[in-house]
Design an enzyme around this catalytic site. Structure first.
Site, mmCIF file in Angstrom:
data_model
loop_
_atom_site.group_PDB
_atom_site.id
_atom_site.type_symbol
_atom_site.label_atom_id
_atom_site.label_comp_id
_atom_site.label_asym_id
_atom_site.label_seq_id
_atom_site.Cartn_x
_atom_site.Cartn_y
_atom_site.Cartn_z
ATOM 1 C CB CYS A 90 -0.849 -4.147 8.634
ATOM 2 S SG CYS A 90 0.439 -2.725 8.116
ATOM 3 C CD GLU B 138 23.329 -20.963 4.046
ATOM 4 O OE1 GLU B 138 24.222 -21.468 3.902
ATOM 5 O OE2 GLU B 138 22.896 -19.732 3.579
ATOM 6 N NE ARG C 195 24.784 -17.865 3.632
ATOM 7 C CZ ARG C 195 26.067 -18.087 3.821
ATOM 8 N NH1 ARG C 195 27.066 -17.335 3.882
ATOM 9 N NH2 ARG C 195 26.645 -19.492 3.906
ATOM 10 C CG ASP D 36 31.766 -27.151 4.811
ATOM 11 O OD1 ASP D 36 32.557 -28.105 4.666
ATOM 12 O OD2 ASP D 36 30.607 -27.191 4.603
ATOM 13 C CD GLU E 5 -1.310 -2.372 2.031
ATOM 14 O OE1 GLU E 5 -2.030 -2.863 2.892
ATOM 15 O OE2 GLU E 5 -0.054 -2.539 2.241
ATOM 16 C CB THR F 212 27.454 -27.592 8.425
ATOM 17 O OG1 THR F 212 26.633 -28.291 7.989
ATOM 18 C CG2 THR F 212 27.869 -26.251 7.404
ATOM 19 C CG LEU G 84 27.414 -19.783 8.376
ATOM 20 C CD1 LEU G 84 26.863 -20.311 9.719
ATOM 21 C CD2 LEU G 84 26.812 -20.495 7.509
#
Length: 347
Positions: free
Chosen positions: A82, A272, A190, A206, A55, A202, A210
């Site tokens: 809203c 992820e 992200r 790795d 809007e 992870t 992030l």
């Protein structure tokens, strides 16, 4: 005088416009402004959390006009405006302040925080009407509505895999299965979320940062929080160790993590992690959408992208569809193909 046929046509236009936004903490919403004869003047859509609502964007595109002129206009919206302040102000109040004479919407906003916009508009003299929401309008935000009913964040699962569904080779190597174009798109995901969730495996294997970065590798101004899911202690010297946005959540249960994320006020999570984490959220029916990046290579071994127990026959399979209600459905990213999927609507 705007006719019922013109209002219905404007809702169709608003629906198409809404699809240009991004799913997440906020619903996909589209808006149109009609003149006194029912002709379309302008449109607006909600790009995503933190951006102007549909809007407000329609009002911005309308430009500066007199209150007298505004009183002759009709705003048509897919969702009831809203009536609360979040990252942006209440749309209902902005519409009234602009002097718009009539608002027509398709679906009521039943969320506790945002509801009441129609009543507010009526209280200040704006003419308000509601149309019948068709199947497409009801399905547009069906998973966002479910997330709100369950008092939890909207959840995106991201997976990158080979043609045979592998996320690494038998020796554990996984960088990089997908292309730079796919990774750039993943960084755009992200940048839209409140928090990223990965598992301890992870992080150990790795050692990722992030963070959300530009294609050139520059960190973006707004960064998501990082939630590391798992019970075992993490080694020292990790890339995340000195990051103020980093937190370990000592659980293997997806619902426990989601409850904590809701308490933190996160509206959108990006999962992820590897196969274990992705499978946990999919098994619990907590994947509101899936971005699957598929590279044109066959590895022939290694770990599968998803491993879900309990499926004995094809009829037990979980069914998804290409998300026809968003701006991303099936895209080519360099040599890769990206599929944007969502669970089938509940009957």
């Amino acid at each position: 005088m705007v006719t019922e046929e013109q209002l219905a046509a404007a809702l169709d236009t608003a629906l198409e416009t809404a699809r240009r936004g991004h799913r997440g903490a906020n619903p996909l919403v589209g808006a149109c402004v009609l003149d006194e004869s029912g002709s379309l003047i302008t449109t607006g859509f909600h790009l995503g959390a933190g951006n102007p609502h549909a809007e407000i964007e329609a009002l911005r595109r309308l430009g500066r006009i007199s209150k007298q002129r505004a009183s002759e206009l009709t705003m048509v919206v897919t969702l009831e405006p809203c009536n609360h302040t979040g990252r942006t102000g209440p749309c209902a109040q902005a519409i009234a302040q602009a002097g718009i004479g009539r608002v027509h919407y398709a679906m009521s906003d039943t969320t506790a925080a945002a509801s009441g916009g129609a009543d507010y508009l009526r209280s200040v003299g704006v003419q308000v009407s509601q149309g019948a929401a068709g199947k497409e309008l009801r399905e547009l935000n069906h998973r966002w509505i479910l997330a709100k009913e369950q008092s939890r964040p909207f959840i995106t699962v991201k997976t990158a895999q080979s043609l045979d569904g592998r996320i690494n080779a038998p020796d554990g190597s996984s960088q990089w299965i997908t292309s730079t174009e796919s990774r750039a798109h993943a960084h755009s995901l992200r940048a839209r979320v409140d928090a990223i969730v990965v598992g301890t495996n992870t992080v150990e294997h790795d050692n990722p940062r992030l963070n959300a970065r530009t294609p050139a590798g520059t960190p973006l101004p707004r960064q998501p929080h990082r939630l590391i899911m798992g019970e075992r202690d993490l080694p020292s010297g990790l890339a995340l160790e000195f990051d103020e946005h980093f937190e370990q959540v000592r659980t293997r249960d997806a619902r426990t993590l989601v409850e904590l994320a809701a308490e933190r006020g996160y509206g959108h999570l990006l999962i992820e992690g590897g196969a274990t984490i992705a499978s946990a959220f999919i098994s619990a029916d907590l994947a509101d959408e899936i971005y699957c990046y598929q590279a044109p290579l066959i590895i022939g071994g290694g770990d599968s992208s998803v491993n879900i127990a309990g499926t004995r026959t094809l009829s037990d399979a979980r069914h998804y569809r290409l998300d026809a209600y968003s701006n991303e459905t099936l895209n080519r990213l360099g040599p890769d193909v990206m599929m944007h999927l969502e669970p089938l609507p509940r009957s």
